[in-house]
Design a protein around this motif. Structure first.
Motif, mmCIF file in Angstrom:
data_model
loop_
_atom_site.group_PDB
_atom_site.id
_atom_site.type_symbol
_atom_site.label_atom_id
_atom_site.label_comp_id
_atom_site.label_asym_id
_atom_site.label_seq_id
_atom_site.Cartn_x
_atom_site.Cartn_y
_atom_site.Cartn_z
ATOM 1 N N LEU A 150 0.838 -1.203 0.000
ATOM 2 C CA LEU A 150 0.000 0.000 0.000
ATOM 3 C C LEU A 150 0.874 1.255 0.000
ATOM 4 C CD1 LEU A 150 -2.892 1.042 0.023
ATOM 5 C CD2 LEU A 150 -2.865 0.848 2.522
ATOM 6 N N GLU A 151 1.986 1.204 0.718
ATOM 7 C CA GLU A 151 2.923 2.331 0.728
ATOM 8 C C GLU A 151 3.476 2.604 -0.676
ATOM 9 O OE1 GLU A 151 6.053 2.286 3.771
ATOM 10 O OE2 GLU A 151 4.809 0.855 4.895
ATOM 11 N N TYR A 152 3.669 1.546 -1.446
ATOM 12 C CA TYR A 152 4.245 1.658 -2.791
ATOM 13 C C TYR A 152 3.184 1.500 -3.878
ATOM 14 C CZ TYR A 152 8.954 1.501 -0.860
ATOM 15 O OH TYR A 152 10.109 1.801 -0.188
ATOM 16 N N ALA A 192 -5.779 -6.796 -1.612
ATOM 17 C CA ALA A 192 -4.915 -5.889 -2.381
ATOM 18 C C ALA A 192 -5.682 -5.174 -3.484
ATOM 19 C CB ALA A 192 -3.734 -6.666 -2.967
ATOM 20 N N VAL A 193 -6.445 -5.922 -4.284
ATOM 21 C CA VAL A 193 -7.141 -5.259 -5.390
ATOM 22 C C VAL A 193 -8.196 -4.290 -4.885
ATOM 23 C CG1 VAL A 193 -6.639 -7.042 -7.102
ATOM 24 C CG2 VAL A 193 -8.748 -7.179 -5.795
ATOM 25 N N GLN A 252 -1.683 -3.167 -7.409
ATOM 26 C CA GLN A 252 -1.502 -4.086 -8.532
ATOM 27 C C GLN A 252 -0.878 -5.385 -8.020
ATOM 28 O OE1 GLN A 252 0.622 -2.488 -11.845
ATOM 29 N NE2 GLN A 252 -0.586 -0.626 -11.892
ATOM 30 N N VAL A 253 -1.366 -6.512 -8.532
ATOM 31 C CA VAL A 253 -0.936 -7.822 -8.048
ATOM 32 C C VAL A 253 -0.464 -8.688 -9.206
ATOM 33 C CG1 VAL A 253 -1.714 -9.942 -6.911
ATOM 34 C CG2 VAL A 253 -2.596 -7.745 -6.149
ATOM 35 N N LYS A 254 0.591 -9.448 -8.956
ATOM 36 C CA LYS A 254 1.048 -10.452 -9.914
ATOM 37 C C LYS A 254 1.353 -11.729 -9.140
ATOM 38 C CE LYS A 254 4.326 -11.503 -13.476
ATOM 39 N NZ LYS A 254 5.720 -11.526 -13.793
ATOM 40 N N PRO A 255 0.705 -12.843 -9.512
ATOM 41 C CA PRO A 255 0.996 -14.108 -8.828
ATOM 42 C C PRO A 255 2.348 -14.681 -9.255
ATOM 43 C CG PRO A 255 -0.746 -14.392 -10.451
ATOM 44 C CD PRO A 255 -0.373 -12.950 -10.467
ATOM 45 N N ILE A 256 2.870 -15.581 -8.429
ATOM 46 C CA ILE A 256 4.154 -16.214 -8.693
ATOM 47 C C ILE A 256 3.943 -17.530 -9.441
ATOM 48 C CG2 ILE A 256 6.263 -17.158 -7.647
ATOM 49 C CD1 ILE A 256 5.789 -14.093 -7.304
ATOM 50 N N ALA A 257 3.146 -18.432 -8.882
ATOM 51 C CA ALA A 257 2.937 -19.752 -9.492
ATOM 52 C C ALA A 257 1.459 -20.081 -9.685
ATOM 53 C CB ALA A 257 3.596 -20.832 -8.639
ATOM 54 N N GLN A 258 0.585 -19.395 -8.980
ATOM 55 C CA GLN A 258 -0.854 -19.644 -9.067
ATOM 56 C C GLN A 258 -1.476 -18.710 -10.100
ATOM 57 O OE1 GLN A 258 -2.357 -21.972 -7.192
ATOM 58 N NE2 GLN A 258 -0.588 -22.434 -5.916
ATOM 59 N N LYS A 259 -2.763 -18.888 -10.321
ATOM 60 C CA LYS A 259 -3.500 -17.964 -11.175
ATOM 61 C C LYS A 259 -3.915 -16.747 -10.353
ATOM 62 C CE LYS A 259 -5.428 -21.431 -14.224
ATOM 63 N NZ LYS A 259 -6.624 -22.097 -14.715
ATOM 64 N N LYS A 260 -4.050 -15.626 -11.034
ATOM 65 C CA LYS A 260 -4.529 -14.406 -10.384
ATOM 66 C C LYS A 260 -6.035 -14.526 -10.148
ATOM 67 C CE LYS A 260 -4.491 -9.412 -10.909
ATOM 68 N NZ LYS A 260 -4.182 -8.298 -11.786
ATOM 69 N N LYS A 301 -11.409 -6.384 -12.444
ATOM 70 C CA LYS A 301 -11.071 -5.136 -13.112
ATOM 71 C C LYS A 301 -12.002 -3.980 -12.753
ATOM 72 C CE LYS A 301 -8.795 -7.282 -16.972
ATOM 73 N NZ LYS A 301 -8.840 -7.650 -18.367
ATOM 74 N N SER A 302 -13.124 -4.250 -12.123
ATOM 75 C CA SER A 302 -14.106 -3.185 -11.874
ATOM 76 C C SER A 302 -13.915 -2.467 -10.540
ATOM 77 C CB SER A 302 -15.508 -3.777 -11.925
ATOM 78 O OG SER A 302 -15.698 -4.677 -10.875
ATOM 79 N N TYR A 303 -12.815 -2.682 -9.841
ATOM 80 C CA TYR A 303 -12.682 -2.085 -8.526
ATOM 81 C C TYR A 303 -12.270 -0.624 -8.554
ATOM 82 C CZ TYR A 303 -7.609 -2.777 -8.813
ATOM 83 O OH TYR A 303 -6.311 -2.747 -9.177
ATOM 84 N N PHE A 304 -11.799 -0.091 -9.673
ATOM 85 C CA PHE A 304 -11.380 1.319 -9.705
ATOM 86 C C PHE A 304 -12.537 2.213 -10.044
ATOM 87 C CE2 PHE A 304 -6.992 -0.280 -10.301
ATOM 88 C CZ PHE A 304 -6.458 0.347 -9.215
#
Length: 166
Positions: A88-90, A107-108, A113-121, A163-166
């Motif tokens: 949140l700070e960044y 987070a969303v 902004q989020v990016k998963p490592i090995a799982q699906k978003k 995608k509709s959270y903004f």
């Protein structure tokens, strides 16, 4: 410049080829690393410039508030709260790297902004509630129905596309 806020999955999975000097994490992430390989990846990243920072307490409060609203607070560990607070700070110049669905959900909602490592978003933003398995009444929290005493189970209250959270 984009900073990458890394939760434990980055070091556990080890499939993240980023410049370590652009990665930021919190001290409690190191405590979650149980395997020697994960600890080694963490130490190597530190040598390469990984920044380990404490989260701002005000940001932790804001994250807790949102986690209460989404009803994800029961799923989030201390480390999850701290990594969310650091992200949140960044928020304007960072990307949160996590596989944890509860962390992604909060987070969303916070505009991170989020990016998963090995799982699906995650595809949907979810607000949870509790439903009694006996009388079927719904509640915002708890483990036992205050009406009939049966256990409560987690159930989606509402969801919408990510995608509709903004």
């Amino acid at each position: 410049m984009t900073y990458y806020i890394a939760d434990s999955a980055v070091f556990i999975m080890g499939n993240c080829d980023l410049d370590s000097s652009l990665i930021i994490t919190v001290p409690s992430v190191a405590e979650e690393l149980k395997s020697g390989d994960a600890s080694l990846r963490f130490d190597l990243a530190k040598e390469g410039g990984l920044r380990v920072e404490w989260p701002d307490p005000e940001m932790v409060k804001e994250v807790r508030k949102m986690a209460e609203l989404t009803r994800d607070s029961e799923e989030l560990s201390k480390t999850d709260l701290e990594i969310l607070a650091k992200a949140l700070e960044y928020r304007d110049k960072g990307l949160l790297l996590t596989d944890d669905y509860a962390v992604q959900n909060v987070a969303v909602q916070l505009g991170i902004q989020v990016k998963p490592i090995a799982q699906k978003k995650i595809k949907d933003i979810i607000i949870w509630q509790k439903q009694c398995i006996g009388c079927k009444k719904t509640f915002d929290k708890g483990d036992v129905c205050p009406i009939c005493g049966s256990p409560l189970k987690k159930k989606r209250k509402k969801s919408r596309k990510e995608k509709s959270y903004f």
